[in-house]
Scaffold this motif. Structure first.
Motif, PDB file in Angstrom:
ATOM      1  N   ARG A  54      -2.984  -8.397   0.200  1.00 15.81           N
ATOM      2  CA  ARG A  54      -3.178  -7.192   1.083  1.00 15.81           C
ATOM      3  C   ARG A  54      -4.164  -6.296   0.559  1.00 15.81           C
ATOM      4  O   ARG A  54      -4.085  -5.035   0.337  1.00 15.81           O
ATOM      5  CB  ARG A  54      -1.923  -6.140   1.245  1.00 15.81           C
ATOM      6  N   PRO A  59       0.266  10.576  -5.472  1.00 15.10           N
ATOM      7  CA  PRO A  59      -0.675   9.902  -4.591  1.00 15.10           C
ATOM      8  C   PRO A  59       0.060   9.491  -3.379  1.00 15.10           C
ATOM      9  O   PRO A  59       1.169   8.696  -3.804  1.00 15.10           O
ATOM     10  CB  PRO A  59      -1.591   8.805  -5.264  1.00 15.10           C
ATOM     11  N   LEU A 111      -2.105  -4.568   6.798  1.00 17.84           N
ATOM     12  CA  LEU A 111      -2.845  -5.077   5.624  1.00 17.84           C
ATOM     13  C   LEU A 111      -2.805  -6.451   5.806  1.00 17.84           C
ATOM     14  O   LEU A 111      -3.566  -7.315   4.980  1.00 17.84           O
ATOM     15  CB  LEU A 111      -2.833  -4.804   4.451  1.00 17.84           C
ATOM     16  N   TYR A 131       3.680  -7.478  -7.095  1.00 14.43           N
ATOM     17  CA  TYR A 131       4.426  -7.073  -8.084  1.00 14.43           C
ATOM     18  C   TYR A 131       4.694  -8.033  -9.217  1.00 14.43           C
ATOM     19  O   TYR A 131       4.910  -9.166  -9.170  1.00 14.43           O
ATOM     20  CB  TYR A 131       6.043  -6.872  -7.643  1.00 14.43           C
ATOM     21  N   SER A 156       2.273  -2.105   5.031  1.00 15.87           N
ATOM     22  CA  SER A 156       2.139  -3.542   4.509  1.00 15.87           C
ATOM     23  C   SER A 156       1.552  -4.402   5.682  1.00 15.87           C
ATOM     24  O   SER A 156       0.805  -5.126   5.699  1.00 15.87           O
ATOM     25  CB  SER A 156       3.426  -4.093   3.775  1.00 15.87           C
ATOM     26  N   CYS A 184       2.264   2.546   1.331  1.00 25.03           N
ATOM     27  CA  CYS A 184       2.774   1.276   0.864  1.00 25.03           C
ATOM     28  C   CYS A 184       2.272   0.868  -0.584  1.00 25.03           C
ATOM     29  O   CYS A 184       3.073   0.571  -1.420  1.00 25.03           O
ATOM     30  CB  CYS A 184       2.447   0.222   1.997  1.00 25.03           C
ATOM     31  N   ASN A 185       0.834   0.907  -0.632  1.00 20.52           N
ATOM     32  CA  ASN A 185       0.425   0.611  -1.805  1.00 20.52           C
ATOM     33  C   ASN A 185       0.499   1.607  -2.936  1.00 20.52           C
ATOM     34  O   ASN A 185       0.808   1.400  -4.142  1.00 20.52           O
ATOM     35  CB  ASN A 185      -1.242   0.661  -1.789  1.00 20.52           C
ATOM     36  N   ASN A 186       0.475   2.768  -2.711  1.00 25.36           N
ATOM     37  CA  ASN A 186       0.759   3.732  -3.560  1.00 25.36           C
ATOM     38  C   ASN A 186       2.302   3.943  -4.191  1.00 25.36           C
ATOM     39  O   ASN A 186       2.345   4.398  -5.208  1.00 25.36           O
ATOM     40  CB  ASN A 186       0.543   5.319  -3.211  1.00 25.36           C
ATOM     41  N   VAL A 187       3.102   3.764  -3.288  1.00 23.59           N
ATOM     42  CA  VAL A 187       4.532   3.771  -3.840  1.00 23.59           C
ATOM     43  C   VAL A 187       5.274   2.414  -4.195  1.00 23.59           C
ATOM     44  O   VAL A 187       6.138   2.399  -4.802  1.00 23.59           O
ATOM     45  CB  VAL A 187       5.357   4.495  -2.933  1.00 23.59           C
ATOM     46  N   SER A 188       4.183   1.545  -4.324  1.00 21.70           N
ATOM     47  CA  SER A 188       4.679   0.215  -4.926  1.00 21.70           C
ATOM     48  C   SER A 188       4.861   0.326  -6.333  1.00 21.70           C
ATOM     49  O   SER A 188       5.672  -0.416  -7.121  1.00 21.70           O
ATOM     50  CB  SER A 188       3.705  -0.879  -4.536  1.00 21.70           C
ATOM     51  N   ARG A 189       4.053   1.396  -6.938  1.00 22.62           N
ATOM     52  CA  ARG A 189       4.412   1.310  -8.365  1.00 22.62           C
ATOM     53  C   ARG A 189       5.762   1.786  -8.603  1.00 22.62           C
ATOM     54  O   ARG A 189       6.152   1.994 -10.085  1.00 22.62           O
ATOM     55  CB  ARG A 189       3.477   2.663  -8.863  1.00 22.62           C
ATOM     56  N   ALA A 198      -0.478   2.330   5.195  1.00 22.76           N
ATOM     57  CA  ALA A 198      -1.075   1.279   4.318  1.00 22.76           C
ATOM     58  C   ALA A 198      -1.184   1.819   2.787  1.00 22.76           C
ATOM     59  O   ALA A 198      -0.977   1.152   1.978  1.00 22.76           O
ATOM     60  CB  ALA A 198      -2.287   0.561   4.880  1.00 22.76           C
ATOM     61  N   GLU A 199      -1.768   2.884   2.890  1.00 31.68           N
ATOM     62  CA  GLU A 199      -2.048   3.484   1.670  1.00 31.68           C
ATOM     63  C   GLU A 199      -0.892   3.935   0.861  1.00 31.68           C
ATOM     64  O   GLU A 199      -0.676   3.898  -0.311  1.00 31.68           O
ATOM     65  CB  GLU A 199      -3.122   4.849   1.802  1.00 31.68           C
ATOM     66  N   ILE A 235       6.682   1.875   4.584  1.00 32.77           N
ATOM     67  CA  ILE A 235       6.061   0.965   3.847  1.00 32.77           C
ATOM     68  C   ILE A 235       5.957  -0.570   4.301  1.00 32.77           C
ATOM     69  O   ILE A 235       4.878  -0.914   4.242  1.00 32.77           O
ATOM     70  CB  ILE A 235       7.099   0.759   2.755  1.00 32.77           C
ATOM     71  N   PRO A 267       1.087  -2.407 -13.757  1.00 36.01           N
ATOM     72  CA  PRO A 267       2.189  -1.248 -13.798  1.00 36.01           C
ATOM     73  C   PRO A 267       1.937  -0.531 -12.385  1.00 36.01           C
ATOM     74  O   PRO A 267       3.039   0.356 -12.032  1.00 36.01           O
ATOM     75  CB  PRO A 267       1.456  -0.329 -15.075  1.00 36.01           C
ATOM     76  N   ALA A 268       0.910  -0.529 -11.897  1.00 31.06           N
ATOM     77  CA  ALA A 268       1.055   0.378 -10.570  1.00 31.06           C
ATOM     78  C   ALA A 268       1.259  -0.752  -9.310  1.00 31.06           C
ATOM     79  O   ALA A 268       1.138  -0.150  -8.217  1.00 31.06           O
ATOM     80  CB  ALA A 268      -0.394   0.932 -10.219  1.00 31.06           C
TER      81      ALA A 268
END
Lengths: 480, 93, 394
Positions: free
Chosen positions: A272, C136, C293, A83, C290, C245-250, C242-243, C286, A88-89
Motif C-alpha cells: 500500500r 498524526p 491503497l 507489520y 487500506s 490507516c497508515n498512521n494508526v498501524s503503529r 488512507a492516511e 482503517i 516500529p511505525a
C-alpha cells in the motif's frame, strides 16, 4: 540442454551519515547498547515529524553518479506499510514513485572479460530495527537502534549470470561507494546486504523462468554458494521435475548449504505505497547538482592510469594504491609535499600498510595526515632523520593525526646531528669494547663489523646517517 | 466489496470484525462507493496529483546528532521489556 | 466529567484536546489503545502558548482519533448536555473554564462543535502552525486549530502559535505565517448554494442571518453555484482514511499502549490488541483506507482523490478571483443528539461541510454557526470580518 542463470540483485547499503534519515538520533548503531540511539519517532510513538537529513540526499546523488545513473531532479518519499516487530511505525518511508537515481550502468570484469550491468534504480530509505532471537527461548527481543538509519537500495536489472559475476558486481559496488565515501559496505557489519533474485532458462531463450528471491544475504561467499545451489535446484526441477518451481522468497541456510521456502502470509507483498504527506519533494537544483558532481573522486581506473602515466609508478604499485580512496588521498597529499611519487608510493605500500595491518585496520580506515607523511619522507630523504626513527614517528602519527614529524623528531632527539666528533668518539669506544669482533673482521669475516655498527647506532640513538657511520667505522678499524 | 476482500483487508490490517461489524462495514463501503461516483465525473486526465497543499520544496536538515530521550523514559509505558529491549512473542524464521 | 482539570494561576487559560500531546498529563486520542498514555514530547503550539503566559487548565476528550462527529466515540465517553452532543473542548470555552481551546481539526468535529456552541474557531492555513507534538491521523490536511469566545481571543492566540518550526517539514516560513495574521476585511463573499441546500432550516436561518449581517456591514454577498467543491467530501474521505490507516498501524500492543492478554503468538498479539482496543468507526475507516491503497485501487481511487484535491483548490481559486471568501454551513443541523450517533458513520457524510477546507488546507473560520472559507493566508482578515459582523460572542 544447456541452461543459463539470470540474476538480479537488490543491494542495501547503509549510508555513512552521522544522524538518521528522518530524526537526529545517531546513525552509528553497530555495537551500541540496545535502544540507546532512539527517540519517540524510532519507537513508533506519535508526535514527531520526519525532516530529511540533507547528507542522505547528497550521498544518494553521489552513489547515483558513481553508478552512471540519471539523477531525478525532483525526488520524493513514500510510505510502505507492513507489520513486523522491527518496523516500529508499521511503515517504512522509502522512495517508490520518484527514486533519486535511475538507469545506471556498472562495468564489471570477470575471467570472461568485461560486461555492463544495468542499474534500474537507486532509492533512499530508512533501515528497520534489529531482532534478537537468542536471549530467551519464547521471546524475540527488539532493538530500534538501526531503525531509520539511512540506506540506499541499488536495484540491478537481471543482467548477471553467474556467482563470479555477482561477486565482481558486489566488489565493484563496494569500491565505487567507498571511493565516494558514502558507505562502508561491510557485509560482516551488516552495512551491505543483498537480496538475490534468480531464475534459470534454456540458453538463448528470451523468456524468463520462475524467479525465486533470497533475502538478506550477508557474505559474498554465502551468496556464491546460494547461487550455485539455487541454480542446480532450478535446473533439477526443470529437467527432472523434482519439484514445481514457484515464485517465492527463500531463506538460505549457509551451514546446511540449502535454501528453504519461507512461510509467507497470504497478504504478503501488499505494501500500500502512497506519497508521504509529511515529506516535501526534494528538488535538486543545478547548484546542488554541480556541487555534488564536482565533489566526486576519480574512478579507480583513472587513478591507476594516471599514477602510471603521470607519476611513473609501476602497474602493481598503482593498482595497490587505487584499491582505496583513503590510500590514494594520503599518497597524493604526501607526494604534493615530498615531491617524489616513488618515495611516497614506497612509504605507502611498505610502512603505512604494515601499520594498518598491525592495527587490524582496513585501508578505508586510514586517517593518517598525508601532508605530514610527505614532511616525514622529506626529513628522511634530506638525511635529517634516520629510517628507524622515522618509523617511530610514523607510529606516533598513526596514533595522533595532529603529530608534526619535525616537531616530534626534535622533541624526541631523533634529529641527526652533523657532529662527526661525537660519531668518532662513539666508534672509538665501541671498537675498544669488542676486540673479538675487530679481530674477526680483520681475519676476513666482514659481517662481524655489524655488531659494532649496531652498538654505535644504538648509542647515537639512530641520529646519524647510516652510510657515514659505516664508512667512518671501516676507516677507523682499518687504521688500527 | 465481498467477504473474501474484507477478510484479506482484516488480515492485512491486523483486525478481526464481528459479524455485525462486517455488515456495517459492507454498507459503509457501499456508501463510499456511491459518494465516489461524483469523482468519476470530474475529468482529471490533465490534472497533476496534489499530495501537498503548499508548494514548498526541499525541506532538509543538517546532519547533526542530538539524542535528548533516554531509554528508560521511552520504555516507561512499554507492555514488556527485557534487558533494554522491547519484547514480542518469538518470531519463528 | 468532560475534562481533566489542572490548577493554573495564569490569567489566560487554555484547554488542549486529547490529540495535543502533553508531557505531564494523559493524551489518549480518544482511544482505548492510548488510555493512560503519557507523551515524552509536548505540542509545539502548546509550548508557545505557555511561553506567552497561557496556563494549561485541562485536557478535553476527543472522539477516537478525532474522526467522528462530536467526540461520541471517545474512550472517555460521549459528552452530552440536555440530550445534545457537545464537543468537550468547545464547552470548556463556553462555560468559561478556559479562554481558548487548542485542538486538532482532523475531520471537522472542531468546526461542528464550534458552530453548535455559538463560539468562534479558526482553522488556520495549512503549514502556518506546527503539527509537531500532535497525534498524526490525516497529515496532509489536519491542522492545529483554536476555539475561542471572540475573534479577538482567537487572533491573539493564533499570533502566538503561528510561525515556522524546523521540526515540522511542512511548516511554512515565518514571513508567510505572519502574512496570514494581517488585518483586513473581506468585501465580497460568495454563498455556496450547493452546500446550503442539504442543511436544515435552522442552519439555513443562520446563513441568512449572517448574510444580512454582512450586508449591514457593507459586505456584498452573492449566491453562486458550484459542482466541484461539494465533491470534496468523497475525495477527502479517501485521503483521510488512507492516511489514518497508515498512521494508526503503529498501535500494535508492542511498544506502548494497550496490549491484549489473549495471545500465544505475534499475530494474535497484534490482531487482538488492535481489535480489542479500537472502536467500530475506526476499524471500518482503517479497512476502507487500506482498500483505497490496494494495488488494484490505487490509481482509480487514491490517485484520483489526489487529483481531485487540485481540482477543488482550483475551483476555490477561481471563486477567489471574484470573491474574498466563501460562506457555507459547518454542519447540516445545529443540534445532534445521541440518537444521531446510531449511525456510527455520520461523520463521513456530515463532513460534507468541513472537507473542502480540510482537503485544500485553506483557512476556515466558524462564527455565528456558519463557516467562512478564505484564500490561503486570509485568516486574519476572516477573523477581523467576523469580529465586525458577528453580534454573538461579543
Amino acid at each position: 540442454m544447456r541452461y543459463e542463470t539470470v540474476i538480479g540483485l537488490e543491494v542495501h547499503c547503509e549510508l555513512a551519515t552521522d544522524s538518521k534519515i528522518f530524526c537526529s538520533c545517531s546513525a552509528h548503531s553497530y555495537g551500541a547498547e540496545p535502544n540507546s540511539h532512539v527517540c519517540p519517532a524510532c519507537c513508533g510513538m506519535p508526535g514527531m515529524l520526519p525532516v530529511v537529513n540533507k547528507r542522505v540526499v547528497d550521498y544518494g546523488m553521489k552513489a547515483g553518479l558513481m553508478l552512471n545513473c540519471h539523477i531525478n531532479r525532483v525526488t520524493t518519499f513514500d510510505k510502505k506499510s507492513y507489520y513486523y516487530p522491527d518496523l516500529p511505525a508499521a511503515y517504512q518511508t522509502t522512495q517508490w514513485f520518484a527514486p533519486v537515481a535511475v538507469n545506471g550502468l556498472v562495468e564489471i570484469e570477470t575471467s570472461k572479460g568485461k560486461k555492463n550491468v544495468r542499474i534500474k534504480q537507486i532509492h533512499m530509505e530508512e533501515d528497520a530495527g534489529k531482532l534478537v532471537h537468542d536471549i530467551r527461548e519464547d521471546t524475540t527481543h527488539v532493538d530500534f537502534n538501526r531503525t531509520s538509519v539511512p540506506l540506499i537500495e541499488i536495484v540491478s536489472q537481471p543482467d548477471l549470470s553467474s556467482a563470479e559475476e555477482v561477486e565482481a558486481y558486489l566488489e565493484r559496488l563496494k569500491t565505487l561507494l567507498r571511493y565516494a565515501r558514502v558507505a562502508e559496505c561491510e557485509m560482516a557489519h551488516g552495512t551491505m546486504r543483498c537480496d538475490v533474485n534468480l531464475s534459470v532458462r534454456p540458453e538463448g531463450s528470451d523468456k524468463l523462468g520462475v524467479r525465486t528471491e533470497m533475502k538478506n544475504m550477508n557474505s559474498i561467499e554465502a551468496i556464491k554458494r546460494a547461487i550455485e545451489y539455487e541454480t542446480s535446484r532450478h535446473i533439477d526441477a526443470i529437467e527432472n521435475g523434482t519439484e514445481v518451481l514457484v515464485q517465492e522468497t527463500r531463506r538460505w541456510d549457509d551451514i546446511k548449504g540449502k535454501s528453504y521456502a519461507m512461510r509467507s502470509k497470504e497478504t504478503a507483498g501488499d505494501y500500500r505505497y502512497f506519497p508521504d504527506p509529511n515529506v516535501m519533494p526534494v528538488v535538486i537544483d543545478d547548484k546542488w547538482f554541480d556541487e555534488i558532481s564536482e565533489s566526486l573522486p576519480e574512478f579507480p581506473e583513472v587513478k591507476r592510469e594516471r599514477y602510471m602515466s603521470e607519476y611513473g609508478l609501476s602497474e602493481y604499485d598503482s593498482e595497490q594504491l587505487a584499491k582505496s580512496i583513503a590510500l590514494c588521498e594520503c599518497f597524493e597529499d604526501a607526494y604534493s609535499v615530498c615531491g617524489s611519487a616513488k618515495d611516497a608510493a614506497n612509504w605507502m605500500l611498505s610502512e603505512v600498510m604494515s601499520n594498518l595491518n598491525a592495527r587490524q585496520m582496513t585501508y578505508d580506515m586510514l586517517t593518517l595526515n598525508g601532508k605530514a607523511l610527505g614532511e616525514l619522507i622529506t626529513l628522511v630523504v634530506d638525511g635529517k632523520v634516520g629510517r628507524a626513527n622515522a618509523k617511530k614517528i610514523l607510529n606516533a602519527m598513526f596514533d595522533d593525526a595532529s603529530v608534526s614529524p619535525a616537531e616530534y623528531a626534535e622533541k624526541n632527539g631523533f634529529v641527526i646531528s652533523n657532529d662527526t666528533g661525537l660519531m668518532d668518539s662513539v666508534i672509538k669506544t665501541m671498537v675498544a669494547a669488542d676486540p673479538k669482533a675487530v679481530a674477526d673482521y680483520k681475519s676476513g669475516k666482514e659481517k662481524a663489523i655489524m655488531a659494532i655498527y649496531g652498538k654505535c647506532m644504538k648509542e647515537l640513538k639512530g641520529n646519524c646517517d647510516p652510510q657515514t657511520l659505516r664508512t667512518k667505522l671501516i676507516e677507523y678499524i682499518n687504521s688500527l | 466489496m465481498d467477504r473474501e476482500t474484507l477478510r484479506l483487508l482484516e488480515l492485512l490490517n491486523q483486525l478481526k470484525l464481528t459479524e455485525d461489524e462486517k455488515k456495517e462495514t459492507f454498507s459503509f463501503f457501499e456508501d463510499r462507493k456511491a459518494d465516489s461516483c461524483g469523482l468519476e465525473a470530474i475529468d482529471t486526465s490533465e490534472v497533476e496529483r496534489m499530495v501537498h497543499v503548499m508548494p514548498i520544496m526541499t525541506v532538509v536538515r543538517e546532519d547533526k546528532v542530538s539524542q535528548p530521550f533516554s531509554r528508560e523514559d521511552l520504555q516507561s509505558g512499554a507492555p514488556e521489556t527485557d534487558e533494554g529491549y522491547w519484547c514480542v512473542p518469538r518470531v519463528v524464521e | 466529567m468532560y475534562t481533566v482539570k489542572f490548577d493554573t494561576d495564569a490569567k489566560l487559560k487554555v484547554v488542549a484536546d486529547s490529540m495535543i500531546l502533553t508531557t505531564d498529563s494523559e493524551t489518549n486520542a480518544g482511544s482505548k489503545m492510548l488510555k493512560g498514555y503519557k507523551s515524552l514530547l509536548e505540542s509545539e503550539a502548546l509550548l508557545k502558548l505557555k511561553a506567552a503566559g497561557y496556563g494549561l487548565c485541562g485536557k478535553t476528550p476527543v472522539g477516537e482519533f478525532a474522526i467522528d462527529l462530536l467526540g461520541e466515540t471517545s474512550v472517555d465517553g460521549a459528552y452530552t448536555k440536555d440530550g445534545a452532543l457537545m464537543l468537550a473542548s468547545a464547552d470548556a470555552v463556553k462555560t468559561g473554564d478556559a479562554d481558548i481551546a487548542l485542538v486538532l481539526d482532523v475531520n471537522g468535529s472542531v468546526r461542528r462543535g464550534t458552530a453548535q456552541s455559538g463560539l468562534i474557531s479558526v482553522k488556520p492555513t495549512y503549514g502556518t502552525v506546527s503539527r509537531y507534538g500532535t497525534v498524526p491521523v490525516a497529515c496532509s490536511g489536519e491542522t492545529v486549530s483554536l476555539i475561542g469566545k471572540t475573534a479577538e481571543d482567537c487572533k491573539n492566540a493564533l499570533s502566538v502559535i503561528s510561525g515556522h518550526d524546523d521540526k515540522d517539514g511542512t511548516s511554512l516560513s515565518d514571513e508567510l505565517c505572519k502574512s496570514a495574521l494581517s488585518c483586513g476585511s473581506v468585501k465580497r463573499i460568495a454563498v455556496l448554494k450547493s452546500m446550503t441546500e442539504g442543511a436544515d432550516s435552522c442552519v439555513k436561518a443562520k446563513i441568512d442571518a449572517f448574510v444580512n449581517a454582512l450586508k449591514e456591514n457593507g459586505i456584498e454577498a452573492c449566491e453562486i453555484d458550484d459542482t466541484v467543491i461539494v465533491k470534496s467530501r468523497a475525495a477527502w474521505n479517501i485521503l483521510m482514511s488512507a492516511e489514518l490507516c497508515n498512521n494508526v498501524s503503529r498501535y500494535d500492543g508492542v511498544k506502548y499502549g494497550y496490549r491484549t492478554e489473549n495471545f500465544t503468538n505475534l499475530d494474535e498479539l497484534y490482531t487482538n490488541s488492535r481489535t480489542e482496543a479500537f472502536g467500530q468507526l475506526l476499524k471500518t475507516a482503517i479497512l476502507f483506507g487500506s482498500d483505497t491503497l490496494s494495488t488494484e485501487n490505487y490509481m482509480k481511487v487514491y490517485d484520483k482523490a489526489l487529483r481531485v484535491r487540485r481540482v477543488v483548490l482550483e475551483a476555490f481559486n477561481k471563486i477567489f478571483g471574484e470573491f474574498d471568501a466563501v460562506l457555507m454551513p459547518a454542519c447540516s443541523k445545529m443540534v445532534y443528539t445521541e440518537k444521531d450517533t446510531e449511525n456510527k458513520f455520520l461523520s463521513y457524510t456530515e463532513n460534507l461541510y468541513t472537507a473542502p477546507a480540510s482537503i485544500t488546507g485553506l483557512p476556515a473560520v466558524v462564527a455565528c454557526g456558519v463557516q467562512l472559507v478564505g484564500k490561503a493566508f486570509s485568516e486574519g482578515a476572516l477573523l477581523d470580518t467576523v469580529n465586525a459582523v458577528c453580534k454573538e460572542g461579543k
